[in-house]
Design a protein around this motif. Structure first.
Motif, mmCIF file in Angstrom:
data_model
loop_
_atom_site.group_PDB
_atom_site.id
_atom_site.type_symbol
_atom_site.label_atom_id
_atom_site.label_comp_id
_atom_site.label_asym_id
_atom_site.label_seq_id
_atom_site.Cartn_x
_atom_site.Cartn_y
_atom_site.Cartn_z
ATOM 1 N N SER A 33 0.844 -1.125 0.124
ATOM 2 C CA SER A 33 0.034 -0.206 0.040
ATOM 3 C C SER A 33 0.884 1.219 -0.151
ATOM 4 O O SER A 33 0.341 2.083 -0.798
ATOM 5 C CB SER A 33 -0.903 0.074 1.146
ATOM 6 O OG SER A 33 -1.865 -0.993 1.310
ATOM 7 N N TYR B 28 0.412 4.203 -2.626
ATOM 8 C CA TYR B 28 0.170 5.632 -2.296
ATOM 9 C C TYR B 28 1.314 6.646 -2.438
ATOM 10 O O TYR B 28 1.063 7.750 -3.197
ATOM 11 C CB TYR B 28 0.069 5.493 -0.777
ATOM 12 C CG TYR B 28 -1.370 5.358 0.058
ATOM 13 C CD1 TYR B 28 -2.134 6.417 0.332
ATOM 14 C CD2 TYR B 28 -1.891 3.962 -0.284
ATOM 15 C CE1 TYR B 28 -3.247 6.231 0.778
ATOM 16 C CE2 TYR B 28 -3.034 3.929 0.120
ATOM 17 C CZ TYR B 28 -3.996 5.022 0.819
ATOM 18 O OH TYR B 28 -5.547 4.716 1.193
ATOM 19 N N LEU C 63 -6.232 11.269 -2.703
ATOM 20 C CA LEU C 63 -5.144 10.232 -2.552
ATOM 21 C C LEU C 63 -5.861 9.002 -2.165
ATOM 22 O O LEU C 63 -5.705 7.895 -2.784
ATOM 23 C CB LEU C 63 -4.007 10.585 -1.731
ATOM 24 C CG LEU C 63 -2.999 9.526 -1.495
ATOM 25 C CD1 LEU C 63 -2.374 8.880 -2.731
ATOM 26 C CD2 LEU C 63 -2.099 10.076 -0.595
ATOM 27 N N SER C 64 -6.556 9.066 -1.128
ATOM 28 C CA SER C 64 -7.279 7.622 -0.683
ATOM 29 C C SER C 64 -8.150 7.136 -1.416
ATOM 30 O O SER C 64 -8.282 5.864 -1.694
ATOM 31 C CB SER C 64 -8.067 8.110 0.832
ATOM 32 O OG SER C 64 -6.993 8.378 1.738
ATOM 33 N N ALA D 233 -6.347 5.397 -4.409
ATOM 34 C CA ALA D 233 -5.723 4.031 -3.937
ATOM 35 C C ALA D 233 -6.769 2.992 -3.535
ATOM 36 O O ALA D 233 -6.689 1.963 -4.082
ATOM 37 C CB ALA D 233 -5.117 4.324 -2.669
#
Length: 221
Positions: free
Chosen positions: A122, A126, A139-140, A143
């Motif tokens: 991850s 990221y 970003l979250s 991802a």
């Protein structure tokens, strides 16, 4: 999750690593539903109670086995020429290890991926997206989008590949759609009749669509 160490020569010589490797072996062979602490102990030649010196529950075993799968994800040691290249490396690598262990994709969609190997993968994804200009909630979301696409597509592919009658089932669905083409005109014209090679092409087309969308102006906030 516990690691208890005691001086007891009467216990079978088990190790944390051996337990998890054996669990992955059983999961590959029989799937999640058939895994139990008793069956795992039998495979190890040990008593079920002895497992609890190393793991607390079956859920612990599943989490550790899933993280062992993520340990197989070989990510590049150096960053690629573009952030998209790194995201593609993450996505194709994750798909490969999930398909190597057909139970893993469906399990990954229901478990918190908090093991060290999952977290390292991850972190790679990221960081690639952060280099691409994503930040904060964007970003979250980015991802989650790429990870869910890989897990979902791998889970679907694993289920279909387990069917000995995949081609016949797809043909039956296609025939049904064409028999009701007035109700499902778009589906009837586009229902995927995939063979083994088409699964790869199908995945990569979707991945390219995702990466194109993520690179679009305004998507990153």
């Amino acid at each position: 999750m516990q690691n208890r160490v005691v001086d007891d020569d009467t216990r079978p010589q088990l190790s944390h690593e051996r337990i998890i490797a054996t669990a992955v072996e059983l999961l590959d062979r029989d799937g999640v539903r058939k895994l139990s602490m008793r069956r795992l102990a039998e495979r190890l030649g040990a008593h079920a109670t002895s497992l609890y010196w190393h793991v607390d529950t079956k859920d612990d075993v599943l989490d550790l086995a899933l993280d062992a799968v993520f340990a197989e994800l070989g990510l590049p040691g150096e960053r690629g020429a573009t952030w998209q290249a790194d995201v593609e490396a993450f996505m194709t690598g994750l798909r490969s290890v999930l398909l190597r262990h057909p139970w893993a994709a469906a399990l990954a969609s229901t478990r918190p991926l908090m093991g060290p190997h999952a977290l390292r993968s991850s972190e790679f994804a990221y960081t690639a997206l952060a280099i691409g200009g994503f930040d904060g909630v964007h970003l979250s979301s980015a991802a989650a989008t790429i990870t869910h696409y890989v897990i979902g597509s791998a889970s679907t592919e694993a289920v279909w590949r387990e069917r000995s009658d995949e081609a016949a089932t797809r043909s039956a669905v296609d025939a049904h759609l064409h028999a009701h083409i007035d109700e499902y005109p778009t589906l009837a014209g586009h229902f995927p009749l995939l063979d083994e090679d088409d699964w790869d092409a199908h995945f990569h087309r979707g991945m390219r669509l995702l990466l194109t969308g993520l690179a679009s102006p305004g998507v990153r906030g």
